[in-house]
Design a protein around this motif. Structure first.
Motif, PDB file in Angstrom:
ATOM      1  N   VAL A   1       0.866  -1.174   0.000  1.00 36.28           N
ATOM      2  CA  VAL A   1       0.000   0.000   0.000  1.00 36.28           C
ATOM      3  C   VAL A   1       0.900   1.221   0.000  1.00 36.28           C
ATOM      4  CG1 VAL A   1      -1.749   1.305   1.253  1.00 36.28           C
ATOM      5  CG2 VAL A   1      -1.832  -1.201   1.236  1.00 36.28           C
ATOM      6  N   ARG A   2       0.782   2.040  -1.017  1.00 37.98           N
ATOM      7  CA  ARG A   2       1.604   3.248  -1.118  1.00 37.98           C
ATOM      8  C   ARG A   2       0.707   4.470  -0.920  1.00 37.98           C
ATOM      9  NH1 ARG A   2       5.113   3.186  -5.863  1.00 37.98           N
ATOM     10  NH2 ARG A   2       6.517   2.176  -4.409  1.00 37.98           N
ATOM     11  N   ILE A   3       1.143   5.343  -0.035  1.00 37.38           N
ATOM     12  CA  ILE A   3       0.468   6.611   0.206  1.00 37.38           C
ATOM     13  C   ILE A   3       1.276   7.676  -0.528  1.00 37.38           C
ATOM     14  CG2 ILE A   3      -0.374   8.215   1.953  1.00 37.38           C
ATOM     15  CD1 ILE A   3      -1.528   5.298   2.117  1.00 37.38           C
ATOM     16  N   ASN A   4       0.645   8.365  -1.470  1.00 35.05           N
ATOM     17  CA  ASN A   4       1.330   9.363  -2.285  1.00 35.05           C
ATOM     18  C   ASN A   4       0.872  10.776  -1.923  1.00 35.05           C
ATOM     19  OD1 ASN A   4       2.827   7.591  -4.035  1.00 35.05           O
ATOM     20  ND2 ASN A   4       0.887   7.085  -4.992  1.00 35.05           N
ATOM     21  N   ASN A   5       1.840  11.684  -1.865  1.00 29.76           N
ATOM     22  CA  ASN A   5       1.568  13.117  -1.718  1.00 29.76           C
ATOM     23  C   ASN A   5       0.709  13.454  -0.498  1.00 29.76           C
ATOM     24  OD1 ASN A   5       2.971  13.554  -4.167  1.00 29.76           O
ATOM     25  ND2 ASN A   5       1.124  13.016  -5.288  1.00 29.76           N
ATOM     26  N   LEU A   6       0.988  12.809   0.613  1.00 30.47           N
ATOM     27  CA  LEU A   6       0.238  13.067   1.841  1.00 30.47           C
ATOM     28  C   LEU A   6       0.677  14.383   2.464  1.00 30.47           C
ATOM     29  CD1 LEU A   6      -1.694  11.962   4.084  1.00 30.47           C
ATOM     30  CD2 LEU A   6       0.359  11.112   5.206  1.00 30.47           C
ATOM     31  N   SER A   7      -0.289  15.241   2.731  1.00 30.75           N
ATOM     32  CA  SER A   7      -0.038  16.496   3.436  1.00 30.75           C
ATOM     33  C   SER A   7      -1.105  16.641   4.504  1.00 30.75           C
ATOM     34  CB  SER A   7      -0.104  17.689   2.481  1.00 30.75           C
ATOM     35  OG  SER A   7       0.918  17.616   1.519  1.00 30.75           O
ATOM     36  N   HIS A   8      -0.685  17.000   5.717  1.00 30.32           N
ATOM     37  CA  HIS A   8      -1.637  17.161   6.812  1.00 30.32           C
ATOM     38  C   HIS A   8      -0.980  17.963   7.918  1.00 30.32           C
ATOM     39  CE1 HIS A   8      -4.696  16.210   9.802  1.00 30.32           C
ATOM     40  NE2 HIS A   8      -5.415  15.645   8.839  1.00 30.32           N
ATOM     41  N   THR A   9      -1.767  18.776   8.603  1.00 35.62           N
ATOM     42  CA  THR A   9      -1.205  19.603   9.676  1.00 35.62           C
ATOM     43  C   THR A   9      -1.071  18.847  10.991  1.00 35.62           C
ATOM     44  OG1 THR A   9      -3.409  20.434  10.201  1.00 35.62           O
ATOM     45  CG2 THR A   9      -2.080  21.744   8.673  1.00 35.62           C
TER      46      THR A   9
END
Length: 69
Positions: A20-28
């Motif tokens: 499972v690849r998580i791409n371009n994750l952005s979160h504060t």
């Protein structure tokens, strides 16, 4: 939004390897993020990540869950 469903199609037979690849994750506040895998028949569930992202902002992060890592 919770939950965000991502359906996978085109698979047949027994799955013997899963990444499972998580791409371009952005979160504060990544500690809020959870990932749950659910079997097609909804009888089995596996938590990949929950309450483990910490409190530091992330931006454009890509990472992989690999059962052979």
């Amino acid at each position: 939004p919770y939950p965000s469903n991502i359906s996978v199609s085109g698979m047949s037979g027994t799955i013997t390897d899963l990444n499972v690849r998580i791409n371009n994750l952005s979160h504060t506040f990544p500690d809020d993020i959870a990932f749950l895998l659910v079997s097609p028949d909804n009888t089995r569930k596996f938590i990949l990540q929950s309450d483990s992202g910490g409190g530091v902002d992330v931006s454009n992060l890509t990472y992989t869950f690999d059962d052979q890592a």
